[in-house]
Design a protein around this motif. Structure first.
Motif, PDB file in Angstrom:
ATOM      1  N   GLN A  11      41.421  48.468  37.079  1.00 12.32           N
ATOM      2  CA  GLN A  11      40.735  48.630  38.325  1.00 12.32           C
ATOM      3  C   GLN A  11      40.325  50.071  38.635  1.00 12.32           C
ATOM      4  O   GLN A  11      39.295  50.260  39.388  1.00 12.32           O
ATOM      5  N   ARG A  12      41.374  50.880  38.360  1.00 10.27           N
ATOM      6  CA  ARG A  12      41.318  52.282  38.486  1.00 10.27           C
ATOM      7  C   ARG A  12      41.871  53.231  37.709  1.00 10.27           C
ATOM      8  O   ARG A  12      43.242  53.249  37.633  1.00 10.27           O
ATOM      9  N   ASN A  18      36.467  52.877  37.103  1.00 11.03           N
ATOM     10  CA  ASN A  18      37.310  51.471  37.091  1.00 11.03           C
ATOM     11  C   ASN A  18      36.402  50.674  35.657  1.00 11.03           C
ATOM     12  O   ASN A  18      35.740  51.325  35.169  1.00 11.03           O
ATOM     13  N   PHE A  20      36.683  49.681  31.819  1.00  7.20           N
ATOM     14  CA  PHE A  20      37.156  50.482  30.680  1.00  7.20           C
ATOM     15  C   PHE A  20      37.362  51.715  30.952  1.00  7.20           C
ATOM     16  O   PHE A  20      36.362  52.500  31.147  1.00  7.20           O
ATOM     17  N   TRP A  83      41.369  42.662  34.962  1.00  2.57           N
ATOM     18  CA  TRP A  83      41.111  42.313  36.621  1.00  2.57           C
ATOM     19  C   TRP A  83      40.236  41.197  36.897  1.00  2.57           C
ATOM     20  O   TRP A  83      40.143  40.711  37.699  1.00  2.57           O
ATOM     21  N   SER A  84      39.045  41.288  36.129  1.00  3.36           N
ATOM     22  CA  SER A  84      37.988  40.505  36.376  1.00  3.36           C
ATOM     23  C   SER A  84      37.958  39.140  35.829  1.00  3.36           C
ATOM     24  O   SER A  84      36.979  38.324  35.709  1.00  3.36           O
ATOM     25  N   GLY A  85      39.024  38.894  34.840  1.00  2.86           N
ATOM     26  CA  GLY A  85      39.248  37.473  34.285  1.00  2.86           C
ATOM     27  C   GLY A  85      38.569  37.480  32.965  1.00  2.86           C
ATOM     28  O   GLY A  85      38.514  36.431  32.581  1.00  2.86           O
ATOM     29  N   ARG A  86      38.177  38.595  32.452  1.00  2.00           N
ATOM     30  CA  ARG A  86      37.508  38.547  31.154  1.00  2.00           C
ATOM     31  C   ARG A  86      38.432  39.223  30.230  1.00  2.00           C
ATOM     32  O   ARG A  86      39.348  39.910  30.607  1.00  2.00           O
TER      33      ARG A  86
ATOM     34  N   PRO B  96      30.578  47.576  37.190  1.00  2.00           N
ATOM     35  CA  PRO B  96      31.494  46.640  36.289  1.00  2.00           C
ATOM     36  C   PRO B  96      31.587  45.342  36.763  1.00  2.00           C
ATOM     37  O   PRO B  96      31.951  45.397  37.827  1.00  2.00           O
ATOM     38  N   ALA B  97      31.695  44.200  35.914  1.00  2.00           N
ATOM     39  CA  ALA B  97      32.060  43.014  36.141  1.00  2.00           C
ATOM     40  C   ALA B  97      31.116  42.185  37.280  1.00  2.00           C
ATOM     41  O   ALA B  97      31.696  41.590  37.963  1.00  2.00           O
ATOM     42  N   LYS B 154      33.783  41.212  28.075  1.00  4.33           N
ATOM     43  CA  LYS B 154      33.383  42.355  28.676  1.00  4.33           C
ATOM     44  C   LYS B 154      32.716  43.414  27.827  1.00  4.33           C
ATOM     45  O   LYS B 154      33.031  43.439  26.819  1.00  4.33           O
ATOM     46  N   GLU B 199      30.446  50.472  33.404  1.00  4.82           N
ATOM     47  CA  GLU B 199      31.139  51.611  33.557  1.00  4.82           C
ATOM     48  C   GLU B 199      30.134  53.007  33.263  1.00  4.82           C
ATOM     49  O   GLU B 199      30.383  54.024  33.898  1.00  4.82           O
ATOM     50  N   LEU B 202      28.662  54.182  36.608  1.00  2.90           N
ATOM     51  CA  LEU B 202      29.548  54.919  37.552  1.00  2.90           C
ATOM     52  C   LEU B 202      29.155  56.526  37.732  1.00  2.90           C
ATOM     53  O   LEU B 202      28.769  57.150  36.863  1.00  2.90           O
ATOM     54  N   GLN B 230      32.815  41.220  45.235  1.00  2.00           N
ATOM     55  CA  GLN B 230      33.461  42.410  45.021  1.00  2.00           C
ATOM     56  C   GLN B 230      33.697  43.179  46.367  1.00  2.00           C
ATOM     57  O   GLN B 230      34.140  44.211  46.375  1.00  2.00           O
ATOM     58  N   ARG B 245      39.064  34.383  43.688  1.00  2.00           N
ATOM     59  CA  ARG B 245      39.628  34.377  42.317  1.00  2.00           C
ATOM     60  C   ARG B 245      39.336  32.887  41.816  1.00  2.00           C
ATOM     61  O   ARG B 245      39.252  32.715  40.444  1.00  2.00           O
ATOM     62  N   ALA B 250      35.260  37.943  41.445  1.00  2.00           N
ATOM     63  CA  ALA B 250      35.920  39.061  40.748  1.00  2.00           C
ATOM     64  C   ALA B 250      37.292  39.327  41.777  1.00  2.00           C
ATOM     65  O   ALA B 250      38.347  39.495  41.009  1.00  2.00           O
ATOM     66  N   SER B 252      37.875  41.769  43.574  1.00  2.00           N
ATOM     67  CA  SER B 252      38.329  43.080  43.294  1.00  2.00           C
ATOM     68  C   SER B 252      37.379  43.965  44.316  1.00  2.00           C
ATOM     69  O   SER B 252      36.225  43.612  44.264  1.00  2.00           O
ATOM     70  N   GLU B 254      37.810  47.554  44.282  1.00  2.00           N
ATOM     71  CA  GLU B 254      37.800  48.900  43.953  1.00  2.00           C
ATOM     72  C   GLU B 254      36.622  49.924  43.957  1.00  2.00           C
ATOM     73  O   GLU B 254      36.354  50.919  44.055  1.00  2.00           O
ATOM     74  N   GLN B 255      35.418  49.316  43.537  1.00  2.00           N
ATOM     75  CA  GLN B 255      34.193  49.722  43.148  1.00  2.00           C
ATOM     76  C   GLN B 255      33.240  49.501  44.382  1.00  2.00           C
ATOM     77  O   GLN B 255      32.719  48.334  44.858  1.00  2.00           O
ATOM     78  N   LEU B 373      39.289  34.150  33.072  1.00  2.00           N
ATOM     79  CA  LEU B 373      38.161  32.973  33.289  1.00  2.00           C
ATOM     80  C   LEU B 373      37.553  32.398  32.041  1.00  2.00           C
ATOM     81  O   LEU B 373      37.261  33.012  31.257  1.00  2.00           O
TER      82      LEU B 373
END
Lengths: 377, 407
Positions: A11-12, A18, A20, A83-86, B96-97, B154, B199, B202, B230, B245, B250, B252, B254-255, B373
């Motif tokens: 996640q970070r 975040n 990869f 964290w994203s389920g993948r 991402p995601a 991913k 990514e 970003l 998200q 979830r 997601a 999450s 964070e982003q 998932l």
């Protein structure tokens, strides 16, 4: 000291990004090297698409980054979901210094290092690198090959190919996915200790950047696109099958007996001798040779002739700087220096044949010129 | 010999170099011509042909007939349609995601069906170049094991999704384009899409030797995929992180997705040497992903039969009246839950469009063991999966999809 990098989906990461990202790295890891290691961290989850011989990628690669070449030991493997389920993977790379290379070889170091991350680690920057295990191991019977159902002689074939063709990619085509690290360990055990860290390998090869060297690659027969990969020009291909024995050879016998495999190709005798352009002590002690008759050539040629004049002694031949320290057999130095048409021909870099051609062509041009003048008259 | 009308200039979808068709390279066919100075030893030599047969096919230096073409600069292969059709690059951008890969797979799969837009043709420009999309489609929509749980992996930052080539002294990495020929009425275009990892978008991830997002410099519309699940405020409205979830969101936070949009806009301006005050040269389409999870939070609720205008199928792009109503509903939803994203989009492009979609249609399930998932391929029922792309295409080529332009 060694350094390490763990690249996975978080996640970070330690750089604030975040997805990869770098989850863990040794402080001081060069940014340029970090980006190359991140590029080596990919993993193809699709079994129908990947060509690798192992589920886990174990690799020893040499990475050129900037002006330096780094020895990299890697383990890349799936690690559940992120964290994203993948599906997630974790790539752990060790940057090994020359002093930390275990004589037992890179495959042994990979199997002996217990600190590889198998799950998403705690995100942190580490102050020091990991301790790389060290030990030596002599040649042994290829037990991993035999327990996988293969003739142990195949390990000798692979070892011999690696030694015979150090600059060629060598593909080992396995019938199905298996634990390949044991196979590599067996192969490297058959190779002389001083050569083991020259052997780079990957058990699940993917597209690699041009700055990365990877010689031995384990692939799976029947994988899609395998023929195109194996068709790489200059690549060596060893197709291994259960129940089949390789052709008899010294390498096969050595592997079955658990002895060191020797290359089957003798390196060609090096016949080139670099010319000496400076005097050596022996030459200085020797009485000066009389100079040849001064030719009608330019000043630079006279200077070159004078420099080379005292160096054609056989005593000098064994101290030529072109002789390497590997004990390679060298031919006796060519007895250059014999005058051709009154000119000394031992000027560095100009062979006698070229001098002869030059003189005869000059004479021919002169004759043609005179004939031309005469015909005009 | 049939006549072919060539475009005056083409843009390489790999390295985005522009050059006239006369400079295109051919891929040699003779086995002895292995090895290319730019692509490496494993590729066939690329060459500028000087000999052709009676049918106009190039002849390589060793006499073999060649038909495959490559870029003048990066030497990566181009479909022959690139010579004849104008190109439309759509940039699909997102954190991402957020669901970019799922949208790409669902959109391409549904567009092939011909049910998305009346009279629209959609075919691969070259199936060998589109292996990525075909693989994504087959894992979710064309699975040979529809009762086996699956999920798209991913998108990685390196590996098979990218191609590398040597330019000068440096090694370059480029994303693999997915090329399609689209046709409608009298118009035909070469559509170029990319499946970047989130990514790459970003802030601070644009590297000179990794021009993986440089398609922003040539794109004609920007599809910004947003995952509302998200955002913490949406998560709270949906009952908390665990509830989100459990539904496949997601979960999450964070982003910050608005920062990714700003970064994308800045890259567009930087790559095109535009002033900071210049309007963006294309339309922004906000594609709100995973609408099956948060769709009931809008007023009125978003469904496949939104506005009472039941479409033929859930993949059919609704008409402009429904799209406008959905835009208004989503705008209200974003104003309530993600106001900074809405304000950013409005500041960058006052005429931005919002299109919700669901790439899977049904929520995936999360396994108890590793929280991964998965979804059964037979349960996948995408809703409006191609709508964001069609709206973006309509903005880029109004003559082709005039009915989707808001008057």
């Amino acid at each position: 000291m060694s350094m390490e990098l763990i690249h996975t989906s978080v996640q970070r990461g330690i750089r604030g990004d975040n997805g990869f990202a770098t989850a863990c790295a040794t402080r001081g890891l060069p940014p340029q090297l970090e980006s190359v290691l991140a590029e080596l961290s990919s993993y193809d989850f699709d079994t129908s698409r990947s060509v690798g011989g192992d589920v886990v990628e174990w690799a020893h690669r040499i990475v050129k980054s900037g002006s330096k070449a780094h020895t990299i030991l890697s383990r890349v493997a799936p690690c559940g979901s992120d964290w994203s389920g993948r599906p997630n993977r974790v790539a752990h790379h060790l940057v090994v210094e020359a002093s930390e290379r275990a004589p037992a070889g890179p495959a042994w170091a990979l199997s002996a290092f217990a600190g590889f991350a198998t799950a998403v680690p705690v995100v942190e920057e580490r102050a020091s690198g990991p301790v790389i295990p060290s030990a030596s191991c002599g040649p042994r019977r290829p037990a991993a090959w035999e327990s996988a159902g293969f003739d142990g002689g195949w390990a000798g074939i692979v070892a011999c190919t690696l030694l015979d063709h150090p600059s060629s990619t060598c593909f080992v085509v396995l019938p199905d996915e298996m634990d390949c690290l044991g196979l590599v360990s067996d192969v490297l055990a058959l190779i002389p200790e001083e050569r083991r860290w020259f052997i780079t390998f990957s058990t699940r090869p993917q597209r690699m950047p041009a700055s990365v060297t990877c010689q031995l690659r384990f692939v799976r027969a029947g994988a899609s696109g395998i023929n195109r990969i194996l068709g790489e020009p200059g690549a060596r291909r060893i197709v291994v099958a259960r129940g089949q024995s390789p052709e008899p050879s010294a390498a096969v016998d050595a592997a079955r007996a658990g002895e060191t495999v020797q290359p089957s190709i003798q390196r060609p005798v090096r016949t080139y001798v670099a010319p000496v352009v400076r005097n050596t002590p022996q030459v200085q002690d020797a009485p000066p040779r009389p100079a040849a008759a001064p030719p009608k050539v330019g000043r630079s040629m006279q200077r070159a002739s004078a420099t080379a004049a005292g160096t054609a002694s056989p005593a000098v031949s064994m101290s030529y700087p072109g002789v390497d320290s590997s004990g390679a057999v060298h031919a006796a130095p060519r007895s250059s220096g014999a005058p051709i048409g009154g000119l000394r021909t031992d000027i560095p870099g100009v062979p006698a044949l070229a001098w002869g051609l030059f003189i005869y062509s000059a004479v021919a041009v002169l004759i043609a010129f005179v004939l031309g003048i005469l015909s005009l008259l | 010999m049939p006549l072919r009308t060539l475009v005056s200039s083409l843009t390489c979808p790999h390295c985005w170099a522009e050059f006239p068709p006369v400079q295109i390279r051919y891929v040699s066919e003779h086995e002895a011509l292995r090895g290319d100075p730019i692509l490496g030893e494993s590729e066939q030599l690329r060459f500028l042909p000087s000999r052709f047969d009676a049918r106009g096919r190039a002849i390589d230096p060793l006499g073999a007939l060649c038909s495959r073409m490559a870029c003048k600069q990066c030497h990566l292969e181009l479909p022959s349609a690139a010579l004849e059709l104008p190109q439309t690059i759509l940039s699909i951008v997102g954190a991402p995601a957020c669901g970019k890969s799922v949208m790409l797979a669902a959109a391409s799969f549904s567009l092939r069906s011909g049910l998305v837009v009346d009279g629209m043709d959609f075919i691969d420009a070259d199936p060998t170049l589109n292996d990525l999309t075909l693989e994504l489609e087959s894992s979710l929509f064309r699975s040979s094991t529809p009762d086996r749980p699956t999920m798209i992996a991913k998108t990685d930052l390196s590996g098979r999704l990218y191609r590398s080539f040597q330019l000068g002294d440096s090694q370059w990495i480029a994303p693999k384009p997915q090329l399609f020929v689209i046709g409608r009425r009298a118009h035909r275009q070469l559509l170029c899409l990319y499946d970047n990892a989130g990514e790459h978008f970003l802030p601070g991830r644009d590297a000179a030797h990794e021009p993986v997002t440089r398609h922003l410099a040539a794109s004609r519309a920007l599809v910004f995929v947003v995952d509302p699940t998200q955002d913490q405020r949406v998560i709270d409205r949906l009952g908390g992180r665990d509830a989100v979830r459990a539904q496949g969101g997601a979960g999450s936070t964070e982003q910050r997705q608005d920062l990714v949009l700003i970064e994308a806009a800045n890259r567009v301006r930087r790559l095109r040497a535009m002033s900071a005050f210049d309007p963006l040269p294309f339309r922004i389409v906000l594609a709100l992903a995973k609408a099956d999870i948060w769709g009931h939070l809008t007023a009125p609720e978003i469904r496949a039969d939104f506005g009472g205008a039941a479409a033929r199928t859930s993949v059919t792009v609704p008409d402009i009246r429904v799209l406008s109503a959905v835009h208004t509903a989503c705008e209200g939803f974003l104003a309530a839950s993600m106001p900074e994203l809405l304000a950013t989009a409005r500041a960058l492009d006052p005429k931005f469009r919002i299109v919700p979609f669901s790439g899977l249609g049904n929520p995936p399930s999360r396994s108890d063991s590793d929280r991964g998932l998965t979804i059964l391929p037979r349960d996948v029922r995408p809703v409006w999966p191609a709508a964001p792309i069609v709206v973006a295409l309509a903005e880029a080529n109004p003559a082709m999809f005039s009915e989707y332009i808001d008057a």
